[in-house]
Motif scaffolding. Structure first.
Motif, short mmCIF file in Angstrom:
data_model
loop_
_atom_site.label_atom_id
_atom_site.label_comp_id
_atom_site.label_asym_id
_atom_site.label_seq_id
_atom_site.Cartn_x
_atom_site.Cartn_y
_atom_site.Cartn_z
N VAL A 128 -5.22 -15.30 -32.04
CA VAL A 128 -4.10 -15.62 -31.14
C VAL A 128 -2.80 -15.15 -31.78
CG1 VAL A 128 -5.24 -17.62 -30.09
CG2 VAL A 128 -3.82 -17.94 -32.11
N PHE A 129 -1.81 -14.90 -30.93
CA PHE A 129 -0.49 -14.53 -31.44
C PHE A 129 0.14 -15.77 -32.09
CE2 PHE A 129 -1.03 -11.32 -28.06
CZ PHE A 129 -0.86 -10.18 -28.82
N ALA A 130 0.54 -15.63 -33.34
CA ALA A 130 1.18 -16.74 -34.06
C ALA A 130 2.64 -16.87 -33.67
CB ALA A 130 1.06 -16.53 -35.57
N LYS A 131 3.18 -15.80 -33.14
CA LYS A 131 4.59 -15.74 -32.75
C LYS A 131 4.67 -14.84 -31.52
CE LYS A 131 8.76 -14.05 -35.04
NZ LYS A 131 9.25 -13.52 -36.30
N THR A 132 5.55 -15.16 -30.60
CA THR A 132 5.72 -14.35 -29.40
C THR A 132 6.16 -12.93 -29.78
OG1 THR A 132 6.27 -16.27 -28.05
CG2 THR A 132 7.02 -14.14 -27.24
N CYS A 133 5.57 -11.94 -29.11
CA CYS A 133 5.96 -10.55 -29.34
C CYS A 133 6.13 -9.84 -27.99
CB CYS A 133 4.93 -9.82 -30.20
SG CYS A 133 3.27 -9.80 -29.53
N ALA A 134 7.04 -8.89 -27.97
CA ALA A 134 7.34 -8.13 -26.75
C ALA A 134 6.48 -6.87 -26.69
CB ALA A 134 8.82 -7.74 -26.74
N ASP A 135 6.37 -6.29 -25.51
CA ASP A 135 5.61 -5.05 -25.34
C ASP A 135 6.07 -3.97 -26.31
OD1 ASP A 135 4.21 -6.25 -23.28
OD2 ASP A 135 5.24 -5.17 -21.68
N ALA A 136 7.38 -3.85 -26.53
CA ALA A 136 7.93 -2.78 -27.36
C ALA A 136 7.77 -3.01 -28.86
CB ALA A 136 9.41 -2.58 -27.03
N ASP A 137 7.38 -4.22 -29.28
CA ASP A 137 7.23 -4.51 -30.71
C ASP A 137 6.09 -3.68 -31.32
OD1 ASP A 137 9.28 -6.35 -30.54
OD2 ASP A 137 7.95 -8.10 -30.47
N ALA A 138 6.32 -3.12 -32.48
CA ALA A 138 5.31 -2.28 -33.15
C ALA A 138 4.32 -3.09 -33.97
CB ALA A 138 6.00 -1.25 -34.04
N THR A 139 4.65 -4.34 -34.25
CA THR A 139 3.75 -5.23 -34.99
C THR A 139 3.69 -6.58 -34.31
OG1 THR A 139 5.50 -6.03 -36.46
CG2 THR A 139 4.22 -4.13 -37.23
N ALA A 140 2.64 -7.33 -34.65
CA ALA A 140 2.48 -8.69 -34.11
C ALA A 140 1.92 -9.58 -35.20
CB ALA A 140 1.56 -8.68 -32.90
N GLU A 141 2.35 -10.82 -35.22
CA GLU A 141 1.77 -11.80 -36.14
C GLU A 141 0.60 -12.45 -35.42
OE1 GLU A 141 4.62 -14.54 -37.77
OE2 GLU A 141 5.99 -12.89 -38.30
N VAL A 142 -0.58 -12.31 -36.02
CA VAL A 142 -1.81 -12.77 -35.39
C VAL A 142 -2.53 -13.73 -36.32
CG1 VAL A 142 -4.05 -12.06 -34.45
CG2 VAL A 142 -2.05 -10.62 -34.10
N ARG A 143 -2.95 -14.86 -35.77
CA ARG A 143 -3.81 -15.79 -36.50
C ARG A 143 -5.25 -15.44 -36.18
NH1 ARG A 143 -7.50 -19.60 -36.47
NH2 ARG A 143 -7.40 -21.20 -38.07
N LEU A 144 -5.97 -14.99 -37.19
CA LEU A 144 -7.38 -14.64 -37.00
C LEU A 144 -8.20 -15.90 -36.89
CD1 LEU A 144 -7.77 -11.74 -39.58
CD2 LEU A 144 -7.06 -11.62 -37.18
N ASN A 145 -9.20 -15.87 -36.06
CA ASN A 145 -10.07 -17.02 -35.87
C ASN A 145 -11.45 -16.81 -36.44
OD1 ASN A 145 -8.13 -18.52 -34.53
ND2 ASN A 145 -8.70 -17.74 -32.53
N GLY A 146 -11.63 -15.86 -37.35
CA GLY A 146 -12.95 -15.58 -37.86
C GLY A 146 -13.76 -14.92 -36.78
N SER A 147 -15.05 -14.92 -36.91
CA SER A 147 -15.92 -14.29 -35.92
C SER A 147 -16.14 -15.22 -34.74
CB SER A 147 -17.25 -13.95 -36.56
OG SER A 147 -18.07 -13.28 -35.66
N PHE A 148 -16.11 -14.67 -33.54
CA PHE A 148 -16.30 -15.48 -32.34
C PHE A 148 -17.75 -15.49 -31.94
CE2 PHE A 148 -11.89 -14.39 -32.26
CZ PHE A 148 -11.31 -15.56 -31.90
#
Length: 111
Positions: A91-111
């Motif tokens: 899931v996104f850990a922080k809101t990001c816009a379409d134009a953002d080149a990076t995103a902060e993502v919280r990994l949930n391990g294997s689904f």
């Protein structure tokens, strides 16, 4: 416990391509971030849990709000909010816009 093997936040995975430390890979249904540089076909240590800044698509509808599902586009090796044809990695850990080149993502391990 006789059956305990290891903590589950770092897994040894076979890199499907050469990846630099901090780069993401998808191995089957498992997404991980390389702890060190790993050569193509080599086994390396990959973190499968935690929050990471990852490269993100800048296409329309690629941004997401905090807590929204984050997907991996295997072909371009970037994160997106678009689910179609992509693999859920967290899931996104922080809101990001379409134009953002990076995103902060919280990994949930294997689904």
């Amino acid at each position: 416990m006789k059956n305990y093997i290891q903590e589950g936040d770092i897994l040894p995975l076979t890199a499907p391509y050469a990846v630099s430390s901090g780069g993401g890979v998808l191995v089957g249904a498992t997404f991980g971030v390389a702890v060190n540089d790993v050569a193509n076909g080599a086994v390396g240590a990959f973190r499968v849990e935690g929050v990471f800044s990852l490269p993100k698509s800048t296409a329309a509808s690629s941004g997401g709000s905090q807590g929204a599902r984050a997907y991996w586009i295997a072909a371009s090796k970037v994160v997106t909010a678009a689910s179609s044809g992509n693999t859920l990695i967290g899931v996104f850990a922080k809101t990001c816009a379409d134009a953002d080149a990076t995103a902060e993502v919280r990994l949930n391990g294997s689904f």
